[in-house]
Design an enzyme around this catalytic site. Sequence first.
Site, PDB file in Angstrom:
ATOM      1  N   GLY A  13       0.927  -1.291  -0.050  1.00 48.50           N
ATOM      2  CA  GLY A  13      -0.151  -0.333   0.115  1.00 48.50           C
ATOM      3  C   GLY A  13       0.925   1.522   0.273  1.00 48.50           C
ATOM      4  N   LYS A  14       1.737   1.189   1.269  1.00 53.22           N
ATOM      5  CA  LYS A  14       2.531   2.127   0.577  1.00 53.22           C
ATOM      6  C   LYS A  14       3.652   2.605  -0.386  1.00 53.22           C
ATOM      7  CE  LYS A  14       4.112   2.993   5.651  1.00 53.22           C
ATOM      8  NZ  LYS A  14       5.161   2.611   7.033  1.00 53.22           N
ATOM      9  N   ASP A  71       8.894   6.810   9.204  1.00 53.24           N
ATOM     10  CA  ASP A  71       8.400   5.753  10.420  1.00 53.24           C
ATOM     11  C   ASP A  71       7.492   6.482  11.091  1.00 53.24           C
ATOM     12  OD1 ASP A  71       8.734   3.475  12.501  1.00 53.24           O
ATOM     13  OD2 ASP A  71       9.519   4.976  13.358  1.00 53.24           O
ATOM     14  N   SER A  72       5.747   6.173  11.830  1.00 57.71           N
ATOM     15  CA  SER A  72       5.023   7.046  12.172  1.00 57.71           C
ATOM     16  C   SER A  72       4.255   6.237  12.823  1.00 57.71           C
ATOM     17  CB  SER A  72       4.167   6.820  11.406  1.00 57.71           C
ATOM     18  OG  SER A  72       4.331   5.951  10.590  1.00 57.71           O
ATOM     19  N   PHE A 154      -6.417   1.828   8.825  1.00 65.24           N
ATOM     20  CA  PHE A 154      -5.830   0.720   9.477  1.00 65.24           C
ATOM     21  C   PHE A 154      -5.781   1.170  11.127  1.00 65.24           C
ATOM     22  CE2 PHE A 154      -1.616   1.975   9.534  1.00 65.24           C
ATOM     23  CZ  PHE A 154      -1.974   3.552   8.725  1.00 65.24           C
ATOM     24  N   TYR A 156      -5.108   3.016  14.716  1.00 68.01           N
ATOM     25  CA  TYR A 156      -5.940   3.843  15.731  1.00 68.01           C
ATOM     26  C   TYR A 156      -6.489   4.546  14.879  1.00 68.01           C
ATOM     27  CZ  TYR A 156      -1.604   2.160  18.447  1.00 68.01           C
ATOM     28  OH  TYR A 156      -0.634   1.430  19.408  1.00 68.01           O
ATOM     29  N   LYS A 177      -7.964  11.064   3.489  1.00 60.94           N
ATOM     30  CA  LYS A 177      -7.171  10.981   4.260  1.00 60.94           C
ATOM     31  C   LYS A 177      -5.478  11.470   3.580  1.00 60.94           C
ATOM     32  CE  LYS A 177      -4.757   7.287   7.363  1.00 60.94           C
ATOM     33  NZ  LYS A 177      -4.792   6.485   7.757  1.00 60.94           N
ATOM     34  N   ARG A 183       1.582  11.557   6.985  1.00 58.25           N
ATOM     35  CA  ARG A 183       2.082  11.478   5.848  1.00 58.25           C
ATOM     36  C   ARG A 183       2.066  11.689   4.785  1.00 58.25           C
ATOM     37  NH1 ARG A 183       1.937   6.708   7.630  1.00 58.25           N
ATOM     38  NH2 ARG A 183      -0.769   6.202   7.364  1.00 58.25           N
TER      39      ARG A 183
HETATM   40  P1  IMP Z   1       5.138   2.079  10.242  1.00 59.31           P
HETATM   41  O1  IMP Z   1       5.883   3.554   9.890  1.00 59.31           O
HETATM   42  O2  IMP Z   1       4.002   1.845   9.206  1.00 59.31           O
HETATM   43  O3  IMP Z   1       5.557   1.343  10.893  1.00 59.31           O
HETATM   44  O4  IMP Z   1       3.507   2.639  11.592  1.00 59.31           O
HETATM   45  C1  IMP Z   1       3.318   2.074  13.105  1.00 59.31           C
HETATM   46  C2  IMP Z   1       2.116   2.089  13.588  1.00 59.31           C
HETATM   47  O5  IMP Z   1       1.789   3.469  13.953  1.00 59.31           O
HETATM   48  C3  IMP Z   1       1.228   1.804  13.066  1.00 59.31           C
HETATM   49  O6  IMP Z   1       1.505   0.553  12.507  1.00 59.31           O
HETATM   50  C4  IMP Z   1      -0.058   1.600  13.211  1.00 59.31           C
HETATM   51  O7  IMP Z   1      -0.222   1.352  14.739  1.00 59.31           O
HETATM   52  C5  IMP Z   1       0.430   2.788  13.969  1.00 59.31           C
HETATM   53  N1  IMP Z   1       0.275   4.138  12.590  1.00 59.31           N
HETATM   54  C6  IMP Z   1       1.245   4.798  12.043  1.00 59.31           C
HETATM   55  N2  IMP Z   1       0.164   5.843  10.468  1.00 59.31           N
HETATM   56  C7  IMP Z   1      -0.930   5.406  11.269  1.00 59.31           C
HETATM   57  C8  IMP Z   1      -2.381   5.731  10.777  1.00 59.31           C
HETATM   58  O8  IMP Z   1      -2.116   6.931   9.641  1.00 59.31           O
HETATM   59  N3  IMP Z   1      -3.699   5.402  11.061  1.00 59.31           N
HETATM   60  C9  IMP Z   1      -3.571   4.609  12.242  1.00 59.31           C
HETATM   61  N4  IMP Z   1      -2.515   4.297  13.088  1.00 59.31           N
HETATM   62  C10 IMP Z   1      -1.327   4.575  11.903  1.00 59.31           C
END
Ligand code: IMP
Length: 204
Positions: A13-14, A71-72, A154, A156, A177, A183
Amino acid sequence: MQQQIVLASRNPGKIEEFRELLAPLGLTVVSLLDLPEIPDIVEDGDTFYANARIKAEAVCQATGLSTLADDSGLVVHYLGGAPGVHSARFALPEAGDVANNAKLLSVLEHVPEYKRQAHFTAVLAWARPGGTTRFTTGRCFGVIAKRPRGDHGFGYDPLFYMPELGKTMAEIDNELKNQISHRAKATQHMLLMLNATYSGCSAS
Ligand code: IMP
């Protein structure tokens, strides 16, 4: 000659999202799905910046190519910033979104609405061979709801309520979104930087 940039992700998806966003720059986006020889990278940083840097620089070094990594996560102010970099594994390693959301509701059970402010943060790192790594950040502010609402998105999203929209992040469609999210904001800032380096690179 068309230039390549690596996206340090295996999330389809990313990858698709970044391919679309980077398309105007005429770059060929290569992802870790195209580079199975690159091992999983341990994200053991204390901050979103550290983790984005670890991924971008490791893949840049392994490939010799310019690399983007993100990273998020969710930052809840009342919890001193948790779950933060541990967002994906807040409940338990590999627990998944449902367990993470249940834990968040439980730790905030008696916390009143005015103390439930939170934000999502996304950090993008761009590592270049022989250059310094550059970063952009995006944030999206909201309040942790008392119960989940909505089926989109997805993580939260069902608990992330945005008062100005009167909806949770899971109640809005992907198109919206992708305009307002953490992001999206980090990516827009990164595009400005990439544009200065790559614009017109497919023309030559
Ligand atoms: P990653 O940066 O894709 O590894 O995200 C780490 C975690 O942060 C995800 O598994 C979610 O639990 C949470 N997260 C990051 N971005 C979002 C979002 O846009 N919506 C909801 N949860 C998010």
